[in-house]
Design an enzyme around this catalytic site. Structure first.
Site, short mmCIF file in Angstrom:
data_model
loop_
_atom_site.label_atom_id
_atom_site.label_comp_id
_atom_site.label_asym_id
_atom_site.label_seq_id
_atom_site.Cartn_x
_atom_site.Cartn_y
_atom_site.Cartn_z
N SER A 1 -10.16 -0.47 6.93
CA SER A 1 -9.52 -0.27 5.62
C SER A 1 -8.82 -1.49 5.03
CB SER A 1 -8.51 0.88 5.71
OG SER A 1 -9.17 2.10 5.65
N SER B 1 -9.81 1.87 2.76
CA SER B 1 -8.89 2.61 1.93
C SER B 1 -7.86 1.74 1.21
CB SER B 1 -8.15 3.65 2.78
OG SER B 1 -7.31 3.02 3.72
N LYS C 1 0.85 -1.20 0.00
CA LYS C 1 0.00 0.00 0.00
C LYS C 1 0.88 1.24 0.00
CE LYS C 1 -3.98 1.93 2.55
NZ LYS C 1 -4.86 1.75 3.73
#
Lengths: 97, 484
Positions: free
Chosen positions: B170, B146, B71
């Site tokens: 997330s 997210s 990420k």
């Protein structure tokens, strides 16, 4: 707090947050924030007297380690992402007259 | 089957037998991304040459030779770490996050920057300032957020596995929306050093994988104490893979009645209730539990998370790194203009909200009150775990919606986080895994449904074992999206 939500001075808060807002920003954020803050008023219905606040879910206290000198980021690497630097330092607009 | 479609476990076997080389896995992942990612948008960048060089350095370990998508908020030395924000568009990480150093120590290769909501603020990945991510099951729909990029690349077989971060769901929610496995570890299980902070008392790094066993492997690799993060606890790291073995007979699972009330999609409810029956057939006992403060959790979360974010994001001021507005006449103007031009709208909204709830005159009414309610939410879970081994329920009350559908209503988006955020406030661990599929009323394509298993602090072993038993007795995890 009123039905429409709490009094809210957006320009004051934006200044605290060091965030410049355009007129369009204000027109967009103000109703969004009012809506969210009104929703948060539901918390007033819960009695929290005598309840201790929680800052961390698994609190640990006084975590220490030996005070030893260890390698840190070299100056040139620490400055590599700086928008502006000179003489091993970050350069910013003049602060004092 | 391409190497990119494999699991960590599957590749371990092939690598041990020397049937394949790490370089071939990297090339297969890069090829899958070249073919499919134009439509999905899960990656912000892939440095194949760098990964090849990293592959040559590997000496061994549980992840030896396996590329892992990262990420875009985890620092990998020498690679961009932009948090999908314009304010960090030219930022190059000067060091490895501890989770990345541990990944490398296990032989893993950080490969690819996974798209995300800017600074991890969002539940739909529409807040990426670079590009949105499309759900591999229906490209018109959101992948969740997210960690939407991390989930989408795993689900679309453009990655073997990925790391994400979970502040209010997330990891778990995008895993549910994309039909993969996602684990949010206990607060303090994985070091946050080198993770760009959103809300420091809630953030945890965790794996997104194709199977529960892979999640166990990856969790074992990144867990453990760290002198650079004093909130990371020095608890021993069990052998999570070995702990998967054995049945779950006699384990007691709680279903919180508050997770099945108003607002849940009937198809999701039915699917999770079916999963509960499956657990019963595996020998577990299902009981009802209550988490009385669930209704307050969204408000509590969005006070605490934005308050912490407003402080954490103060560091983006155009001085030491990141974007600097060219037209500022003094330092104050430089701060205000750099931040105005560098941050996207959702990030600005949350900074404003967080600044307000911490400001003089409002602190007690909002922030302090929310912290006290956080105590009550935590106690709800402590009481529940006195009577049950784990809690099961849905991950999200809604199916992934169409991109753009909720863009102007942030509160509506926040409310859909209801089943995931309590785990972050309480600091417990949670696993999301596929438990069914549904066709929404406004679409034709099948979409995955996620089951959530919540465990007491440091009970990841138990949660993974439950998930593994469920997964191996069902076929949900074997389905893949059909991509052109």
């Amino acid at each position: 707090m009123s039905e429409q939500g709490p009094a809210f001075d957006l320009s004051y808060v934006a200044n605290l947050a060091r965030l410049e807002l355009s007129e369009e920003d204000v027109a967009m954020f103000e109703p969004q924030l009012q809506g969210i803050l009104s929703y948060m008023e539901k918390l007033d219905a819960i009695d929290v007297s005598g309840i201790e606040p929680t800052a961390h879910a698994n609190p640990v206290l006084n975590v220490t380690r030996p005070d030893e000198v260890c390698p840190s980021l070299p100056v040139e690497e620490a400055l590599r992402n700086a928008p502006k630097s000179a003489n091993d330092q970050f350069v910013v607009p003049k602060v004092v007259e | 089957m391409s190497l990119a479609s494999q699991t960590i476990k599957g590749l371990q076997t092939l690598l041990e037998k020397k049937e394949i080389q790490p370089k071939e896995i990297i090339d297969s992942v890069a090829e899958a991304a070249a073919v499919r990612d134009g439509a999905i948008g899960g990656y912000l960048g892939l440095d194949q040459e760098l990964a090849h060089r990293d592959a040559e350095e590997i000496s061994g370990g549980v992840l030896a030779g396996i590329p892992i998508g990262i990420k875009d908020l985890l620092n990998v030395k020498g690679q961009p770490c932009g948090c999908a924000s314009k304010i960090l568009s030219n930022y190059i990480a000067p060091y490895d996050a501890t989770s990345i150093a541990k990944l490398r120590a296990s032989g893993g290769i950080p490969f690819g920057r996974a798209n995300m909501d800017e600074f991890a603020m969002g539940s739909s990945n529409e807040n990426s300032s670079i590009k949105p991510v499309h759900n591999p099951w229906d490209l018109e729909r959101i992948p969740g957020g997210s960690s939407g990029g991390s989930a989408a690349i795993v689900a679309a077989d453009e990655a073997i596995a990925a790391l994400g971060s979970d502040t209010g769901g997330s990891i778990r929610q995008p895993a549910a929306f994309c039909g993969c496995v996602g684990l949010k570890p206990t607060y303090g299980r994985v070091s946050r050093f080198g993770l760009t902070a959103f809300a420091s008392s809630l953030d945890q790094i965790g794996p997104l994988t194709k199977t529960v066993e892979d999640a166990a492997i990856l969790l074992g690799a990144i867990s453990g104490g760290d002198k650079n993060d004093s909130t990371c606890l020095d608890e021993s790291v069990p052998d999570y893979v070995a702990d998967l073995q054995g049945d779950i007979k006699g384990m007691k699972l709680g279903m919180p009645k508050e997770f099945f009330g108003e607002g849940i999609d009937p198809a999701i409810r039915a699917s999770v209730e079916e999963a509960a029956k499956q657990f019963e057939s595996l020998g577990a006992e299902i009981v009802e539990v209550s988490l009385p403060h669930t209704e307050q959790a969204v408000a509590v979360y969005y006070i605490i998370a934005t308050a912490e974010a407003s402080a954490n994001l103060a560091r983006f001021d155009g001085v030491r790194y990141g974007y600097r507005a060219p037209d500022a006449e003094n330092l104050g103007e430089q701060y205000a203009k750099s931040r105005a031009q560098g941050f996207g709208n959702e990030v600005k909204l949350r900074i404003l909200l967080g600044t307000y709830v911490l400001s003089s005159g409002y602190y007690d009414a909002y922030y302090l009150r929310a912290q006290k309610l956080r105590t009550l939410i935590r106690q709800d879970f402590t009481s529940a775990f006195e009577t049950v081994d784990a809690i099961i329920g849905p991950v999200s009350p809604i199916a992934p919606f169409k991109i753009g559908e909720n863009a102007s209503d942030p509160l509506a988006m926040y409310l859909a986080d209801i089943y995931t955020i309590s785990a972050n406030l309480a600091g417990i661990c949670g696993l999301s895994l596929p438990c069914g599929y549904m066709t929404p009323s406004d679409g034709q394509r099948e979409l995955p449904i996620g089951l959530q298993i919540l465990g007491a602090p440091f009970d990841e072993g138990k949660v993974l074992k439950l998930g593994h038993n469920f997964e191996q007795s069902t076929e949900w995890h074997q389905r893949r999206p059909s991509l052109g």
